[in-house]
Write an enzyme that holds these catalytic residues in place. Structure first.
Site, PDB file in Angstrom:
ATOM      1  N   ASP A  15       0.783  -1.254   0.000  1.00  0.00           N
ATOM      2  CA  ASP A  15       0.000   0.000   0.000  1.00  0.00           C
ATOM      3  C   ASP A  15       0.807   1.293   0.000  1.00  0.00           C
ATOM      4  O   ASP A  15       0.448   2.265   0.708  1.00  0.00           O
ATOM      5  CB  ASP A  15      -0.967   0.010   1.198  1.00  0.00           C
ATOM      6  CG  ASP A  15      -2.022  -1.086   1.109  1.00  0.00           C
ATOM      7  OD1 ASP A  15      -1.908  -1.952   0.235  1.00  0.00           O
ATOM      8  OD2 ASP A  15      -2.955  -1.076   1.934  1.00  0.00           O
ATOM      9  N   ASP A  57      -4.688  -0.556  -1.790  1.00  0.00           N
ATOM     10  CA  ASP A  57      -6.040  -0.353  -1.343  1.00  0.00           C
ATOM     11  C   ASP A  57      -6.760   0.242  -2.554  1.00  0.00           C
ATOM     12  O   ASP A  57      -6.280   1.231  -3.130  1.00  0.00           O
ATOM     13  CB  ASP A  57      -5.990   0.662  -0.181  1.00  0.00           C
ATOM     14  CG  ASP A  57      -6.842   0.265   0.993  1.00  0.00           C
ATOM     15  OD1 ASP A  57      -7.134  -0.930   1.165  1.00  0.00           O
ATOM     16  OD2 ASP A  57      -7.205   1.170   1.766  1.00  0.00           O
ATOM     17  N   HIS A  59     -10.480   1.099  -3.397  1.00  0.00           N
ATOM     18  CA  HIS A  59     -11.872   1.118  -2.968  1.00  0.00           C
ATOM     19  C   HIS A  59     -12.816   1.777  -3.977  1.00  0.00           C
ATOM     20  O   HIS A  59     -12.448   2.782  -4.602  1.00  0.00           O
ATOM     21  CB  HIS A  59     -12.004   1.893  -1.652  1.00  0.00           C
ATOM     22  CG  HIS A  59     -11.230   1.317  -0.504  1.00  0.00           C
ATOM     23  ND1 HIS A  59     -11.174  -0.035  -0.241  1.00  0.00           N
ATOM     24  CD2 HIS A  59     -10.493   1.915   0.477  1.00  0.00           C
ATOM     25  CE1 HIS A  59     -10.438  -0.237   0.848  1.00  0.00           C
ATOM     26  NE2 HIS A  59     -10.000   0.923   1.294  1.00  0.00           N
ATOM     27  N   HIS A  76     -10.568   7.323   1.163  1.00  0.00           N
ATOM     28  CA  HIS A  76      -9.170   7.152   0.749  1.00  0.00           C
ATOM     29  C   HIS A  76      -9.071   6.082  -0.332  1.00  0.00           C
ATOM     30  O   HIS A  76      -9.911   5.195  -0.414  1.00  0.00           O
ATOM     31  CB  HIS A  76      -8.302   6.757   1.956  1.00  0.00           C
ATOM     32  CG  HIS A  76      -8.657   5.411   2.513  1.00  0.00           C
ATOM     33  ND1 HIS A  76      -9.710   5.214   3.372  1.00  0.00           N
ATOM     34  CD2 HIS A  76      -8.118   4.178   2.303  1.00  0.00           C
ATOM     35  CE1 HIS A  76      -9.796   3.935   3.684  1.00  0.00           C
ATOM     36  NE2 HIS A  76      -8.847   3.271   3.041  1.00  0.00           N
ATOM     37  N   LYS A 102      -6.964  -4.678  -3.415  1.00  0.00           N
ATOM     38  CA  LYS A 102      -7.794  -5.243  -2.335  1.00  0.00           C
ATOM     39  C   LYS A 102      -8.814  -4.214  -1.862  1.00  0.00           C
ATOM     40  O   LYS A 102      -8.648  -3.022  -2.111  1.00  0.00           O
ATOM     41  CB  LYS A 102      -6.918  -5.703  -1.168  1.00  0.00           C
ATOM     42  CG  LYS A 102      -6.166  -4.568  -0.506  1.00  0.00           C
ATOM     43  CD  LYS A 102      -5.242  -5.088   0.571  1.00  0.00           C
ATOM     44  CE  LYS A 102      -4.313  -3.998   1.059  1.00  0.00           C
ATOM     45  NZ  LYS A 102      -5.002  -2.839   1.622  1.00  0.00           N
ATOM     46  N   CYS A 141      -2.333  -2.800   7.410  1.00  0.00           N
ATOM     47  CA  CYS A 141      -2.202  -3.700   6.264  1.00  0.00           C
ATOM     48  C   CYS A 141      -0.902  -4.495   6.266  1.00  0.00           C
ATOM     49  O   CYS A 141      -0.873  -5.632   5.797  1.00  0.00           O
ATOM     50  CB  CYS A 141      -2.416  -2.931   4.975  1.00  0.00           C
ATOM     51  SG  CYS A 141      -4.168  -2.477   4.820  1.00  0.00           S
TER      52      CYS A 141
END
Ligand code: VGL
Ligand code: ZN
Length: 194
Positions: A15, A57, A59, A76, A102, A141
């Site tokens: 990340d 990450d 999203h 975020h 993810k 993470c």
């Protein structure tokens, strides 16, 4: 300790995205300070012909982890935004590197790079037995990806000089590292790898 990087080894960079860097939406203090050492690890694995996995990450706009949707985090790492992009100075080899996204569905969050991804499959089909984990955040993470690896039977090395935490509560990162030690992780620094 002396550790020789060979055929059974993979590097996992967790990340290293703009939103987790100073000035980002969910900054990890000094998160950008580990870019140079991570780049050295990445070059070492590249030289050895071993794969480098970059988790991110990733999203959707309506993600469950965002406060406006009942979660605990500010918005975020929304897919395809500048905040979700990797730090501009993070080195990426031309090949033998993989991006693992993810937290991609609205209703699930994932702190581990193994959760809801093909990471385990990609590692196992390459005969990887040892994973070297660095990046951010130590207490979220990195912790969960390293722990995920331990539970799946990988030998896990945490890059002591290549991690940074958020410490929402003081001591979270320290406790995360103790937790990983208790569960069989080994800590290494760049100078121990050859
Ligand atoms: C992370 C908080 C929320 C992380 C991801 O990458 O550690 N932390 N989403
Ligand atoms: Zn997230």
């Amino acid at each position: 300790m002396r550790i020789k990087i060979g055929r059974q080894d993979a590097l996992i960079v967790v990340d290293m995205q703009n939103d987790f860097m100073p000035g980002g939406a969910l900054p990890v203090p000094e998160g950008d300070s580990i870019v140079p050492v991570l780049n050295s690890y990445i070059r070492l694995f590249e030289e050895k012909g071993q794969p480098v996995f970059y988790t991110r990450d990733w999203h959707p706009e309506n993600h469950i982890s965002f406060r406006e949707n009942g979660g605990i985090w500010p918005v975020h790492c929304v897919q395809n935004t500048e905040g979700a992009a990797f730090h501009p100075e993070l080195y990426m080899p031309a090949d033998n590197r993989f991006i693992i996204s993810k937290g991609t569905s609205p209703d699930f969050d994932a702190y581990s790079g193994f959760q809801g991804t093909v990471l385990e499959e990609l590692l196992k089909e390459r005969g990887i037995k040892r994973i070297f984990v660095g990046g951010v955040a130590t207490d979220y993470c990195v912790k969960n990806t390293a722990y995920g690896g331990l539970n799946l039977g990988f030998q896990v090395f945490v890059l002591e000089d290549g991690i940074k935490g958020v410490d929402v509560k003081e001591g979270d990162s320290e406790r995360a590292l103790e937790f990983l030690l208790d569960n069989g992780a080994v800590f290494v620094t760049l100078g121990e790898l050859e």
